[in-house]
Scaffold this motif. Structure first.
Motif, PDB file in Angstrom:
ATOM      1  N   ILE A 202      -0.122  -8.089  42.039  1.00 46.40           N
ATOM      2  CA  ILE A 202       0.192  -6.812  42.695  1.00 46.40           C
ATOM      3  C   ILE A 202       0.182  -5.679  41.678  1.00 46.40           C
ATOM      4  O   ILE A 202      -0.352  -4.583  41.946  1.00 46.40           O
ATOM      5  N   ALA A 203       0.764  -5.905  40.504  1.00 47.59           N
ATOM      6  CA  ALA A 203       0.786  -4.869  39.472  1.00 47.59           C
ATOM      7  C   ALA A 203      -0.629  -4.497  39.044  1.00 47.59           C
ATOM      8  O   ALA A 203      -0.949  -3.305  38.871  1.00 47.59           O
ATOM      9  N   LEU A 204      -1.502  -5.499  38.899  1.00 45.92           N
ATOM     10  CA  LEU A 204      -2.881  -5.230  38.492  1.00 45.92           C
ATOM     11  C   LEU A 204      -3.612  -4.401  39.541  1.00 45.92           C
ATOM     12  O   LEU A 204      -4.314  -3.433  39.206  1.00 45.92           O
ATOM     13  N   LEU A 205      -3.427  -4.746  40.815  1.00 46.65           N
ATOM     14  CA  LEU A 205      -4.080  -3.981  41.878  1.00 46.65           C
ATOM     15  C   LEU A 205      -3.524  -2.563  41.960  1.00 46.65           C
ATOM     16  O   LEU A 205      -4.275  -1.599  42.150  1.00 46.65           O
ATOM     17  N   GLY A 206      -2.206  -2.419  41.819  1.00 41.55           N
ATOM     18  CA  GLY A 206      -1.605  -1.094  41.893  1.00 41.55           C
ATOM     19  C   GLY A 206      -2.047  -0.186  40.766  1.00 41.55           C
ATOM     20  O   GLY A 206      -2.384   0.989  40.986  1.00 41.55           O
ATOM     21  N   VAL A 207      -2.070  -0.723  39.552  1.00 40.77           N
ATOM     22  CA  VAL A 207      -2.494   0.085  38.404  1.00 40.77           C
ATOM     23  C   VAL A 207      -3.971   0.438  38.519  1.00 40.77           C
ATOM     24  O   VAL A 207      -4.387   1.562  38.211  1.00 40.77           O
ATOM     25  N   SER A 208      -4.778  -0.515  38.981  1.00 41.46           N
ATOM     26  CA  SER A 208      -6.206  -0.255  39.132  1.00 41.46           C
ATOM     27  C   SER A 208      -6.477   0.809  40.193  1.00 41.46           C
ATOM     28  O   SER A 208      -7.380   1.641  40.044  1.00 41.46           O
ATOM     29  N   THR A 209      -5.675   0.789  41.276  1.00 36.97           N
ATOM     30  CA  THR A 209      -5.882   1.733  42.372  1.00 36.97           C
ATOM     31  C   THR A 209      -5.198   3.071  42.126  1.00 36.97           C
ATOM     32  O   THR A 209      -5.678   4.120  42.567  1.00 36.97           O
ATOM     33  N   ARG A 213      -0.150   1.314  48.107  1.00 35.94           N
ATOM     34  CA  ARG A 213      -0.406   1.331  49.553  1.00 35.94           C
ATOM     35  C   ARG A 213      -1.579   0.411  49.870  1.00 35.94           C
ATOM     36  O   ARG A 213      -2.642   0.499  49.263  1.00 35.94           O
ATOM     37  N   ILE A 214      -1.382  -0.492  50.822  1.00 35.55           N
ATOM     38  CA  ILE A 214      -2.390  -1.517  51.102  1.00 35.55           C
ATOM     39  C   ILE A 214      -3.717  -0.891  51.496  1.00 35.55           C
ATOM     40  O   ILE A 214      -4.785  -1.346  51.056  1.00 35.55           O
ATOM     41  N   ALA A 215      -3.699   0.154  52.301  1.00 34.59           N
ATOM     42  CA  ALA A 215      -4.948   0.805  52.705  1.00 34.59           C
ATOM     43  C   ALA A 215      -5.692   1.360  51.497  1.00 34.59           C
ATOM     44  O   ALA A 215      -6.924   1.255  51.410  1.00 34.59           O
ATOM     45  N   ASP A 216      -4.953   1.942  50.552  1.00 33.00           N
ATOM     46  CA  ASP A 216      -5.596   2.475  49.345  1.00 33.00           C
ATOM     47  C   ASP A 216      -6.160   1.354  48.487  1.00 33.00           C
ATOM     48  O   ASP A 216      -7.262   1.475  47.926  1.00 33.00           O
ATOM     49  N   VAL A 217      -5.415   0.269  48.378  1.00 32.18           N
ATOM     50  CA  VAL A 217      -5.875  -0.867  47.567  1.00 32.18           C
ATOM     51  C   VAL A 217      -7.151  -1.454  48.151  1.00 32.18           C
ATOM     52  O   VAL A 217      -8.100  -1.785  47.418  1.00 32.18           O
TER      53      VAL A 217
END
Length: 645
Positions: A202-209, A213-217
């Motif tokens: 989750i941290a990797l996806l959040g930092v990358s995005t 927010r799931i829609a943004d990811v």
């Protein structure tokens, strides 16, 4: 309106749980403040049942009103490049899963009223902690519903972790059982191992995005390397929560908890959360096919491992626990070959028949006072209602038409075969073949151990002649009867298209084998033949010697299957022992080096003080003598001088 329903869905059981935690525990002994204890129990019952019923009503309203994917969110924290939001993400699939969660939670709350009551054969002979028990079930339900409706990955993570805490508390509820605290700690630690990966993913996806927010990811253009790394990390958490190889070892031991909690964990919360999380983020996994390949291999191994382990268990709850491990393997296999709809369809039918089976098993345990099938037998005559409900549950588990499991399991096998033959899945075609072959073998093995459970518990002669079992009272009987209805008809409703459009993961359009939830055709004959083979083999062995356990036919493989290929021992050797050794080294270092340095400094200071004190003590008499001598001399001198004058 839909967004409000989604926000209220986890809030209602959350409020019920928090209020329940404020209640005092009932007295340990019924003669001690009995009136106050009964009052606390009645309030706890009212809060638990009302919270679950209110959540079920909201879930049904959401199912009726949601006509397209909807999302509401508001920024909670903006760190200048990293955003955390509060909001819900809703569609037909989320509403259906919410209905399943709340229906099972309500059944468990009602069932627990009668099950956790003073009596000669209950799990808890005198349960003086019913108020926190009911409150923890409400919190468990709220946490799973938060996972279902969360529109932000961090919100999903909060629900994910609260479920882990509630599972620990509920598995260890009966503190008189020596295995309960250890089982709870094992469940907590094993799932935490996977949750570390889940958190990092989750941290990797959040930092990358730049947003959680799931829609943004899902909309962000991630690199393949990022998606692969994040997907594999997330799968670690999925393997832990959904008890998939190699983090599956906690689930059978979790049967030390009260039987209604087993129904909740297996049917509506914990184990379903991992499958649902993958469907929620499915486009990320399809963009990184390596992750689905890994998921397909893990699911196939787990499917066969759980089924084979179930064949040799004597504890009725452990048979059902290993069955859950196997059935979740069907769901992860469906995800691996590109069909989240088939996975969710089996998740829904599994919730119905597995909750039914655990609550029926609880009725048996309530009646005979044991979980061992070797001490049961002949119960179909004295417990006819429980017997027929168990027949429905085991038939659905094995995939007997037209019961629910037949339709959903056929859907998984059909999409796996199509993905293998046509190459339509996101993973390589050999993954489809692997899932299909493992699923076919699982059909025969499931029929075998389901038939064995039925024969050992309900047929033959009673093996406890002094026990007079009977069908359970109304509070235990009605939840079982009501769950038998979806276990029998839910799959047929799916076949008739009652909720096919809603079950499709509308927010995640997936190409491939998604044309139908149920596939009827020539390919259905092979699973049915294997079903008959498995059922026929166990019946043949039982007919030869009705007093013998059909598992005796396994020969030298029986202890291997009973110990689940000793993977628990391997885990203990490779992980637990090294960690304990490291802990001993750390403790020794702390005691010898750190404590030694601190205590040595103290001893040195004490020694120095003692030396100085000794010097002072030695010098004091001499100084006093000198002063006295001087005083005498001065006195004598003064006297002499005075005398001379």
């Amino acid at each position: 309106m839909t967004g409000l329903l989604g926000a209220l869905l986890p809030a209602v059981p959350l409020v019920a749980g928090l209020l329940g935690l404020l209640l005092p525990p009932a007295p340990r002994h019924p003669t001690t403040n009995a009136e106050g204890g009964d009052r606390a129990r009645r309030v706890a019952v009212a809060l638990g049942v009302t919270g679950a019923a209110g959540a079920l009503a909201l879930a049904v309203a959401l199912l009726v009103t949601v006509d397209r994917p909807r999302e509401t969110s508001t920024t909670w924290v903006d760190l200048g490049g990293l955003t955390v939001t509060l909001g819900v993400r809703l569609d037909g699939a989320a509403a259906l899963v919410a209905v399943a969660v709340t229906a099972v939670a309500l059944a468990v709350q009602v069932y627990s009223i009668g099950y956790l009551r003073r009596g000669p054969h209950d799990d808890l002979d005198v349960d003086h902690r019913y108020p926190p028990y009911a409150a923890q079930i409400s919190l468990f339900t709220a946490a799973m519903l938060l996972v279902v409706v969360a529109g932000d990955l961090l919100m999903l993570l909060v629900g994910w972790e609260v479920m882990g805490l509630c599972s620990y508390l509920l598995i260890a509820h009966d503190r008189r059982l020596p295995g309960a605290p250890a089982a709870a700690m094992k469940a907590f630690l094993v799932t935490r191992v996977g949750d570390v990966g889940f958190l990092l993913g989750i941290a990797l996806l959040g930092v990358s995005t730049g947003s959680f927010r799931i829609a943004d990811v899902l909309a962000h253009d991630h690199s393949t390397a990022t998606l692969t790394a994040a997907g594999l990390l997330l799968l670690a958490g999925v393997a832990g929560k959904s008890a998939q190889f190699p983090l599956h070892t906690w689930l059978p031991d979790a049967m030390a908890g009260p039987t209604p909690i087993s129904a909740l964990i297996h049917a509506a919360t914990m184990v379903a959360a991992g499958v649902y999380a993958v469907t929620r983020l499915y486009p990320l996994f399809t963009a990184a096919p390596v992750t689905l390949t890994v998921l397909g291999v893990i699911g196939s191994i787990t499917l066969l491992l759980g089924a084979l382990a179930a064949t040799a268990q004597d504890d009725i709850k452990r048979v059902l626990a290993w069955s859950t491990v196997s059935q979740i393997g069907y769901m992860t296999g469906a995800l691996a070959v590109g069909s989240p709809s088939a996975a969710l369809f089996h998740l829904l039918t599994h919730a119905a028949f597995k909750a039914l089976l655990f609550l029926a098993a609880g009725a048996v345990i309530h009646a005979v006072g044991t979980t061992l099938m070797s001490e049961m037998g002949g119960l179909r005559r004295t417990m006819p209602v429980t017997f027929w409900c168990t027949v429905v549950g085991l038939g659905a588990l094995a995939g007997v038409p037209p019961l629910a499991g037949f339709w959903s399991k056929d859907g998984v096998l059909a999409v796996a075969e199509a993905a293998a033959r046509e190459g339509t899945g996101p993973a390589p075609s050999w993954v489809g073949w692997l899932v299909w072959l493992a699923g076919l073998a699982g059909v025969a093995i499931t029929a075998w151990y389901a038939g064995r459970l039925l024969l050992r518990a309900f047929f033959g002669e009673p093996r406890l002649p002094l026990v007079r079992p009977h069908d359970p009272p109304a509070l235990l009987r009605w939840p079982v009867l009501l769950l038998a209805v979806p276990a029998a008809l839910l799959g047929l409703a799916g076949f008739l298209g009652a909720f096919a459009d809603r079950l499709r993961f509308a927010t995640v359009p997936v190409a491939g084998a998604e044309d139908a939830l149920v596939h009827l055709g020539p390919g259905l004959l092979l699973p049915l033949a294997l079903l008959l083979v498995g059922a026929g083999l166990v019946l043949l062995g039982w007919r030869r010697d009705r007093a013998a356990d059909p598992a005796a036919a396994l020969g030298p493989l029986r202890p291997v299957f009973a110990r689940a290929f000793r993977l628990d021992d391997v885990q203990h050797t490779l992980v637990v022992r090294p960690v304990r050794a490291l802990a001993r080294v750390a403790r020794t270092g702390d005691e010898v080096v750190v404590d030694g340095a601190v205590e040595g400094s103290g001893r040195a200071a004490s020694g120095l003080g003692a030396g100085l004190a000794a010097l002072h003590r030695a010098a004091l008499p001499r100084a006093a003598a000198g002063v006295l001598a001087g005083a005498l001399l001065i006195g004598l001198a003064a006297a002499l001088i005075g005398g001379v004058r």
